[in-house]
Design an enzyme around this catalytic site. Structure first.
Site, PDB file in Angstrom:
ATOM      1  N   GLN A  88      86.379  48.562  -3.921  1.00 24.00           N
ATOM      2  CA  GLN A  88      86.978  47.315  -4.397  1.00 24.00           C
ATOM      3  C   GLN A  88      88.002  47.563  -5.484  1.00 24.00           C
ATOM      4  OE1 GLN A  88      84.030  44.432  -5.448  1.00 24.00           O
ATOM      5  NE2 GLN A  88      85.502  42.801  -5.816  1.00 24.00           N
ATOM      6  N   ALA A 159      78.591  48.712  14.026  1.00 25.73           N
ATOM      7  CA  ALA A 159      78.440  47.518  14.858  1.00 25.73           C
ATOM      8  C   ALA A 159      77.091  46.837  14.662  1.00 25.73           C
ATOM      9  CB  ALA A 159      78.641  47.877  16.327  1.00 25.73           C
ATOM     10  N   ARG A 169      76.313  35.160   8.319  1.00 17.78           N
ATOM     11  CA  ARG A 169      77.477  34.594   7.639  1.00 17.78           C
ATOM     12  C   ARG A 169      78.382  33.722   8.498  1.00 17.78           C
ATOM     13  NH1 ARG A 169      76.072  35.006   2.306  1.00 17.78           N
ATOM     14  NH2 ARG A 169      75.554  37.155   1.749  1.00 17.78           N
TER      15      ARG A 169
END
Length: 259
Positions: A88, A159, A169
């Site tokens: 990040q 995956a 989500r």
């Protein structure tokens, strides 16, 4: 404005997953299955693994995304998915100043109190800049930045973890920003591996497929082509309301704003 881009992935991921799935039930080795497996068999073995819950074979295909312009609120939710790798933008080294300070305004606030939110963001920025000017180091000045401050993050998931991520989500119960990221990520992986992610969906459809004779897809539910058999989803939504709930969940990307 959130931007989600698939920047790297296992190119032969669908075939790798299918061969791995078949090898778990075969005495023959990799070279034989890799050379002999037809495209139809690839789809068959992927479907077999997913419908029977043999999730481990999906771990052999990996996907890396660049996700830009989300808030720290969203990134904090994202990194809770622990079977993944994250890098990040650091506000210790990359100061969010000038045009790089574009905090996210939630849609609910956009409609009701946009001026109030923007004023709060402006004041936080002014305090942040004054701290920097007074000599407070970046790593400490950032303490006054709002949760809505924009950030960028690179994410890698296999995956199997993506299926888990999507199950949670894509759901209407997920907070709007992480839900938007999830729908955009699903769009990206379906472009390159449509067979592998054919059955990716929120939990209501994943669990529905465990009790059906023939599996259904997210597209089937969105288009209203199928009748569900489950009495209710795991979130408590009754059968007659599930399709509407899924369509409502997807409205977060109906504006198509993935630049």
């Amino acid at each position: 404005m959130v931007r989600v881009k698939l920047v790297s992935y296992t190119k032969d991921g669908e075939r790798v997953v299918a061969v791995a799935s078949k090898m778990s039930r075969s005495r023959k080795g990799w070279d034989y299955h890799w050379s002999e497996m037809s495209d139809q068999e690839v789809e068959t073995w992927i479907r077999d693994a997913i419908m029977h819950g043999y999730w481990s074979v999906l771990e052999h295909s990996a996907y890396t995304f660049s996700i830009e312009g989300i808030s720290r609120v969203a990134s904090h939710q994202l990194v809770r998915h622990r079977i993944a790798s994250y890098t990040q933008m650091s506000h210790r080294f990359a100061k969010p100043v000038d045009e790089y300070y574009t905090p996210v305004v939630p849609p609910s606030a956009e409609k009701r109190a946009k001026d109030l939110v923007e004023e709060a963001y402006k004041e936080a920025y002014e305090h942040y800049y004054k701290l920097l000017e007074s000599g407070v180091p970046e790593e400490d000045a950032r303490y006054v930045l709002p949760n809505g401050v924009n950030t960028n993050i690179v994410v890698t998931m296999n995956a199997r973890e993506l299926y888990n991520f999507f199950a949670l989500r894509l759901c209407s119960r997920a907070q709007w920003e992480i839900r938007k990221v999830a729908w955009l990520m699903l769009e990206e992986v379906k472009k390159v591996h449509p067979r592998l992610f054919k059955y990716a969906s929120p939990n209501c459809i994943i669990h529905e497929n465990f009790v059906r004779e023939e599996p259904i897809t997210l597209e089937d539910v969105l288009s209203g082509k199928v009748q569900l058999v489950s009495q209710r989803c795991i979130e408590g939504v009754k059968r007659e309301g599930i399709a509407k709930c899924v369509r409502n969940a997807r409205e977060v990307v109906s504006d198509g704003n993935n630049e």
